[in-house]
Write an enzyme that holds these catalytic residues in place. Structure first.
Site, PDB file in Angstrom:
ATOM      1  N   GLU A 158       2.579  46.345  32.559  1.00 61.71           N
ATOM      2  CA  GLU A 158       1.900  46.886  33.741  1.00 61.71           C
ATOM      3  C   GLU A 158       1.080  48.129  33.405  1.00 61.71           C
ATOM      4  OE1 GLU A 158       4.708  47.345  36.975  1.00 61.71           O
ATOM      5  OE2 GLU A 158       4.433  45.244  37.502  1.00 61.71           O
ATOM      6  N   GLU A 314       6.394  38.320  37.099  1.00 64.39           N
ATOM      7  CA  GLU A 314       7.522  39.015  37.728  1.00 64.39           C
ATOM      8  C   GLU A 314       7.448  38.871  39.235  1.00 64.39           C
ATOM      9  OE1 GLU A 314       8.002  43.167  36.947  1.00 64.39           O
ATOM     10  OE2 GLU A 314       7.453  42.958  34.848  1.00 64.39           O
TER      11      GLU A 314
HETATM   12  C1  GLA Z   1       7.502  46.216  37.601  1.00 63.45           C
HETATM   13  C2  GLA Z   1       7.898  46.430  36.154  1.00 63.45           C
HETATM   14  C3  GLA Z   1       9.322  46.106  35.874  1.00 63.45           C
HETATM   15  C4  GLA Z   1      10.216  46.611  36.985  1.00 63.45           C
HETATM   16  C5  GLA Z   1       9.747  46.023  38.283  1.00 63.45           C
HETATM   17  C6  GLA Z   1      10.613  46.415  39.460  1.00 63.45           C
HETATM   18  O1  GLA Z   1       7.060  44.963  37.845  1.00 63.45           O
HETATM   19  O2  GLA Z   1       7.083  45.692  35.267  1.00 63.45           O
HETATM   20  O3  GLA Z   1       9.676  46.718  34.647  1.00 63.45           O
HETATM   21  O4  GLA Z   1      10.141  47.991  37.024  1.00 63.45           O
HETATM   22  O5  GLA Z   1       8.459  46.484  38.550  1.00 63.45           O
HETATM   23  O6  GLA Z   1      10.131  45.843  40.644  1.00 63.45           O
END
Ligand code: GLA
Length: 676
Positions: A158, A314
């Site tokens: 991210e 995710e």
């Molecule tokens: C993001 C991050 C993860 C985690 C999630 C929690 O997507 O990539 O590492 O922190 O949020 O929702």
């Protein structure tokens, strides 16, 4: 196709839809790992992302590389038939690196240096950070590129999530280099930034700083360029790691996970460098429009990949931990939203995370294996989703095709949301949502598109608040309409060029002739203030909010006009033929019902209809030959299918009528296609 020239991305060799999530075995004693993998088998998990935050465990001190624990994890994965998306582990630099080189730490707009102890505490321009990240990525790929479990590389995590911009001296120097590359001469920069204003002229590159906290509005073009630069700097971090992987292994897809509608990183520029576009999506279960939010993110992701299948990297199996108040997903909602994502082109469903953490800031984030263990609703739903994804095998690799597109350009987004505007609360994703809503509610597949790209595959392009357009984009749209396209744009569009300089002579200058209108002066509306609307597309009580303006039709037909007030009788929605197409112009933001009527008119003009007869609250979308039908209502629905279909998710056999319970999903294949 949104791909780099000549780069044919290696495919993800899984052979089935992906199912799994982030797996953080380094948070657990080894005894748990075996149980993890046998539970993964039980749930049908076939892909886990390993090591996203493992830097400190892999390199516990300077010069050390201790991956033996990861060897054992990958062996277990292989033994259990679970493939691995190997992370480069570079999103959270270890304490020793920060202690050795505190200048890696980022600095915010106020000049405050951010400390160690959470994550992503690095300046994207830091050569030391980039070097250390590349070194770790190289070590990992060297060691594991031949490992049978590894099928994909996951770079960083991210990018920009917590630190999208850095204002330190290293960043400032890098910003100057970037500006020299863009403008070549200081005079060109002075012109672009309009520095004749407020005595902002520069005589030397070294006088230029990032737009740090200032007494009042910093120079708008300086802010815009800093947004461009910051996106590019983060991309450079990704590319440095990407190059180091490619130097060793070009046989597996390389990706990093995007974050829905995330302003700091230019999705079009970034997605060219992803072998498969992957997305993290966390819509809020408190939001009554969660299905719509989720669909819009899915459509964005598919569009960023040029229509190819993408991957949901995710999502939360239930609640997140990071909003102020965190609702769980309702029973059945994980399945409902996940399968709808597959319908919009995702070749699998991954989550954050496999096993719920017992410690740390995310210990209250849901996971596939909750704190309470397998005797839980979430676990049962996780196992059920695994079975469903298995049944959707025939869908793998097929594509979702849209005939409607919404315009999205990050340069416009950055420029539109700058301060010192007639209305400084316009937010592009919210505006896009207003137009996406009636399309979603009518079950019309929608893409997002850059106005410089080829528009010819779309019958309808909608461009809300396209404030900044390049000459290329402006001309591309005119050619699109000339060639038969239907185009709708709104107030505050085609106002400035890429330097954020006004296009003079009446708004929207480059499209006035095509739209057969001219706008003289803006009258933005206060929160809660509306104008009344009349005309053939109005219903009783039609209103516009956010904006109104002094518009004259210069040959265009008026479909809505303002009634009452200073702008009484002024057109609010116009249409004009141009070439073989037509251009609509909307000068206000109509209420939802009126907007839905307008979109209905556009769909009728272009003869675009949903895959099945429309029913309120039922989402239908075509992927390949399959129709995904999702009932978002809280009641049963019955749908007459008009022909015989077989539902891949049920054992009912061929059917011409479909009955779906609340949150129910069916994936229909025309019966005569089965076994063909
Ligand atoms: C993001 C991050 C993860 C985690 C999630 C929690 O997507 O990539 O590492 O922190 O949020 O929702």
């Amino acid at each position: 196709m949104n791909q780099r020239n000549n780069h044919v991305p290696p495919p993800l060799k899984l052979g089935s839809l992906a199912y799994g999530g982030d797996y953080n075995p380094d948070q657990w004693p080894e005894e748990i790992w075996k149980e993890d993998f046998s539970l993964m088998q039980e749930a049908g998990v076939n892909l886990v992302t390993v090591g996203v935050f493992s830097w400190a465990k892999l390199q516990p001190r300077p010069g050390a590389f201790e991956p033996e624990w990861l060897d054992r994890v990958l062996e277990l994965a292989s033994a259990h038939g679970v493939s691995v998306d190997l992370a480069t582990a570079t999103a959270s630099p270890p304490a020793w690196l920060i202690r050795q080189h505190p200048e890696i730490l980022p600095v915010d707009v106020n000049g405050v240096q951010l400390g160690f102890g959470s994550r992503q505490h690095y300046c994207p321009s830091s050569p030391l950070y980039r070097e250390a990240a590349v070194q770790l990525a190289t070590e990992l790929v060297r060691r594991y590129h031949d490992h049978p479990a590894v099928v994909m590389y996951h770079v960083g995590n991210e990018y920009g999530c917590h630190v999208p911009q850095c204002y330190c001296e290293i960043s400032a120097a890098s910003f100057r280099r970037w500006l020299k590359g863009r403008y070549e001469s200081i005079e060109a920069l002075n012109h672009a930034w309009g520095t004749a204003f407020w005595s902002q002229r520069y005589d030397d590159w070294d006088e230029i700083e990032p737009p740090r906290r200032a007494p009042t509005f910093p120079n708008p073009t300086q802010q815009l360029d800093f947004a461009r630069f910051s996106s590019d700097e983060l991309l450079e971090c990704f590319l440095a790691e990407r190059r180091s992987i490619e130097a060793i292994d070009t046989s597996k897809p390389i990706t990093t996970n995007f974050m829905a509608f995330f302003r700091p990183t230019d999705g079009w520029k970034w997605s060219k460098h992803q072998d498969i576009v992957t997305m993290d999506s966390y819509p809020d279960p408190f939001d009554s429009e969660i299905a719509l939010q989720s669909a819009m993110v899915a459509d964005l992701t598919r569009s960023l990949g040029g229509g190819r299948p993408w991957l949901l990297m995710e999502q939360a199996p239930s609640a997140v931990n990071w909003r102020q108040i965190n609702a769980p997903k309702a029973p059945g909602q994980l399945r409902e939203l996940s399968l709808a994502m597959v319908g919009r082109g995702s070749d699998g469903i991954l989550t954050f995370q496999w096993r719920a953490s017992a410690a740390g800031a995310e210990k209250f984030h849901s996971a596939m294996v909750p704190h309470v263990g397998q005797n839980s609703r979430v676990w049962r739903e996780v196992v059920e989703l695994g079975r469903d994804l298995h049944a959707l095998q025939p869908v793998l690799g097929t594509q979702t095709v849209a005939r409607v597109a919404l315009a999205l350009d990050w340069n416009n987004w950055w420029a539109l949301e700058l301060d010192s505007h007639p209305h400084s609360e316009l937010r592009l994703p919210e505006l896009l949502l207003q137009f996406y809503r009636p399309l979603f509610e009518a079950s019309i597949a929608t893409d997002f598109v850059h106005l410089e790209d080829d528009l010819s595959s779309y019958d309808l392009v909608i461009a809300p608040c396209s404030y900044l357009v390049s000459d290329t984009a402006a001309t591309n749209v005119v050619h699109y309409v000339e060639g038969g396209g239907t185009f709708l744009t709104t107030f505050f569009s085609a106002i400035v060029d890429p330097n954020d300089h006004i296009r003079l002579g009446g708004y929207p200058a480059p499209w006035r002739e095509m739209l057969a209108i001219s706008v003289e002066e803006f009258s933005p509306l206060e929160k809660g203030q509306t104008v009344s609307l009349g005309g053939i597309l109005a219903h009783s009580g039609s209103t516009g909010s956010t904006w109104s303006e002094n518009l004259t039709a210069q040959g265009a037909t008026t479909l809505l006009h303002i009634t009452g007030g200073d702008l009484h009788g002024v057109p609010a929605l116009t249409v004009a033929p141009y070439g073989d197409g037509q251009g609509y112009y909307l000068s206000t933001l109509p209420d939802a019902q009126t907007l839905s009527t307008i979109v209905g008119q556009l769909l009728a003009d272009t003869k675009i209809s949903p895959p099945l007869p429309h029913q309120r609250g039922v989402e239908t979308i075509t992927r390949g030959e399959f129709i995904f039908v999702t009932n978002h209502n809280s009641h049963y629905v019955t749908i007459e299918l008009g022909q015989s279909y077989t539902d891949l998710l049920s054992t009912n056999g061929p059917q011409t009528t479909l009955e779906l319970p609340p949150r129910g999903v069916a994936v229909l294949q025309p019966t005569n296609q089965r076994g063909a």
